[in-house]
Scaffold this motif. Structure first.
Motif, short mmCIF file in Angstrom:
data_model
loop_
_atom_site.label_atom_id
_atom_site.label_comp_id
_atom_site.label_asym_id
_atom_site.label_seq_id
_atom_site.Cartn_x
_atom_site.Cartn_y
_atom_site.Cartn_z
N ARG A 1 9.43 -4.43 -2.81
CA ARG A 1 8.96 -3.84 -1.55
C ARG A 1 9.01 -2.32 -1.62
O ARG A 1 8.04 -1.64 -1.27
CB ARG A 1 9.81 -4.37 -0.39
N THR A 2 10.11 -1.77 -2.09
CA THR A 2 10.26 -0.32 -2.20
C THR A 2 9.23 0.26 -3.16
O THR A 2 8.62 1.30 -2.87
CB THR A 2 11.68 0.04 -2.68
N GLU A 3 9.01 -0.40 -4.29
CA GLU A 3 8.03 0.08 -5.28
C GLU A 3 6.62 0.06 -4.69
O GLU A 3 5.86 1.02 -4.87
CB GLU A 3 8.09 -0.80 -6.53
N ILE A 4 6.26 -1.01 -4.01
CA ILE A 4 4.92 -1.14 -3.44
C ILE A 4 4.71 -0.10 -2.34
O ILE A 4 3.64 0.52 -2.25
CB ILE A 4 4.68 -2.58 -2.92
N ILE A 5 5.72 0.12 -1.52
CA ILE A 5 5.63 1.14 -0.47
C ILE A 5 5.42 2.52 -1.09
O ILE A 5 4.64 3.33 -0.58
CB ILE A 5 6.87 1.10 0.46
N SER A 6 6.07 2.79 -2.22
CA SER A 6 5.89 4.08 -2.91
C SER A 6 4.45 4.24 -3.39
O SER A 6 3.86 5.31 -3.24
CB SER A 6 6.84 4.20 -4.09
N VAL A 7 3.90 3.19 -3.96
CA VAL A 7 2.49 3.23 -4.42
C VAL A 7 1.58 3.44 -3.21
O VAL A 7 0.66 4.26 -3.25
CB VAL A 7 2.11 1.95 -5.20
N ALA A 8 1.83 2.72 -2.13
CA ALA A 8 1.02 2.86 -0.92
C ALA A 8 1.08 4.30 -0.40
O ALA A 8 0.05 4.85 0.00
CB ALA A 8 1.49 1.87 0.14
N ASP A 9 2.26 4.90 -0.40
CA ASP A 9 2.42 6.28 0.07
C ASP A 9 1.59 7.25 -0.75
O ASP A 9 0.98 8.17 -0.21
CB ASP A 9 3.89 6.70 0.04
N ILE A 10 1.57 7.07 -2.06
CA ILE A 10 0.79 7.94 -2.94
C ILE A 10 -0.69 7.92 -2.55
O ILE A 10 -1.37 8.93 -2.55
CB ILE A 10 0.96 7.53 -4.42
N PHE A 11 -1.19 6.74 -2.14
CA PHE A 11 -2.59 6.57 -1.80
C PHE A 11 -2.86 6.76 -0.31
O PHE A 11 -3.98 6.56 0.16
CB PHE A 11 -3.08 5.19 -2.23
N ARG A 12 -1.84 7.16 0.45
CA ARG A 12 -1.93 7.31 1.90
C ARG A 12 -2.38 6.02 2.58
O ARG A 12 -3.14 6.03 3.55
CB ARG A 12 -2.86 8.47 2.28
N ALA A 13 -1.93 4.92 2.04
CA ALA A 13 -2.22 3.61 2.62
C ALA A 13 -1.18 3.32 3.70
O ALA A 13 -0.14 3.97 3.76
CB ALA A 13 -2.16 2.53 1.54
N LYS A 14 -1.48 2.35 4.55
CA LYS A 14 -0.56 1.99 5.63
C LYS A 14 0.01 0.60 5.36
O LYS A 14 -0.71 -0.30 4.95
CB LYS A 14 -1.30 1.92 6.97
N ILE A 15 1.28 0.47 5.62
CA ILE A 15 1.91 -0.85 5.62
C ILE A 15 1.69 -1.40 7.02
O ILE A 15 2.18 -0.84 8.00
CB ILE A 15 3.42 -0.78 5.30
N VAL A 16 0.91 -2.47 7.14
CA VAL A 16 0.55 -2.99 8.46
C VAL A 16 1.31 -4.25 8.84
O VAL A 16 1.27 -4.68 9.99
CB VAL A 16 -0.97 -3.21 8.59
N ASP A 17 2.02 -4.84 7.86
CA ASP A 17 2.82 -6.02 8.16
C ASP A 17 3.90 -6.17 7.08
O ASP A 17 3.62 -5.99 5.90
CB ASP A 17 1.96 -7.28 8.19
N VAL A 18 5.11 -6.47 7.53
CA VAL A 18 6.22 -6.70 6.60
C VAL A 18 6.87 -8.03 6.97
O VAL A 18 7.24 -8.25 8.12
CB VAL A 18 7.28 -5.57 6.69
N GLU A 19 6.96 -8.87 5.98
CA GLU A 19 7.66 -10.15 6.13
C GLU A 19 8.78 -10.19 5.10
O GLU A 19 8.87 -9.31 4.24
CB GLU A 19 6.69 -11.32 5.89
N LYS A 20 9.59 -11.22 5.16
CA LYS A 20 10.73 -11.34 4.24
C LYS A 20 10.28 -11.35 2.78
O LYS A 20 10.93 -10.76 1.93
CB LYS A 20 11.50 -12.63 4.57
#
Length: 173
Positions: free
Chosen positions: A98-117
């Motif tokens: 999750r942390t790694e994917i969020i970092s990649v998303a941040d680099i691309f200015r993407a939004k996390i729109v849903d978080v599940e377990k």
């Protein structure tokens, strides 16, 4: 060869079906098609990305122009237009991932729109190469679902902008 067509059409029932039907009847290839109402609810803008040789792409433009609901068709050239695409990706993600994917998303200015377990859903808007680069970086993760809108675009500036007044008069700036 690929070409992006921007159509301004009357917002009538079945207009998208008639436009796409022309492609299927003639055996033309649609790479992507997007449609949505404009600022004026009387009209819809349809963006079509089509492939073929110069003759086929020229025929597509001529045939689409003949359709009754089509007010205007423009070819959107990359050098004087802006293209965008939306992608939503659901990725399996444990705590570490999750942390790694969020970092990649941040680099691309993407939004996390849903978080599940056990998953994340990411939304990204950009040109095709940005979307492709983002997906390439997600290759090591398990993509559970993916939805991609296809290209939509507009020509830059006010040159050749079609304006339709309340009486239905068509004017080009």
């Amino acid at each position: 060869m690929q070409r992006v067509f921007s159509l301004l059409v009357d917002n009538n029932p079945g207009v998208l079906s008639r436009v796409s039907g022309l492609f299927s009847r003639r055996g033309y290839s649609i790479d992507s098609i997007t449609a949505g109402v404009t600022a004026d609810p009387r009209f819809t803008r349809i963006t079509i990305v089509a492939s073929g040789d110069e003759l086929i792409l020229s025929q597509i433009e001529k045939q689409v122009r003949k359709l009754e609901d089509v007010i205007e068709i423009k070819v959107l050239h990359p050098e004087d237009s802006v293209y965008r695409e939306l992608i939503m990706v659901k990725v399996r993600a444990n705590k570490t991932e999750r942390t790694e994917i969020i970092s990649v998303a941040d680099i691309f200015r993407a939004k996390i729109v849903d978080v599940e377990k056990d998953s994340l859903m990411v939304e990204l808007t950009g040109n095709g190469s940005k979307v492709d680069a983002f997906l390439e970086l997600l290759e090591g993760y398990e993509i559970l679902e993916l939805a991609r809108t296809g290209i939509t675009g507009l020509q830059r500036g006010i040159k050749d902008v079609t304006v339709i007044d309340q009486e239905g008069n068509i004017n080009t700036l």
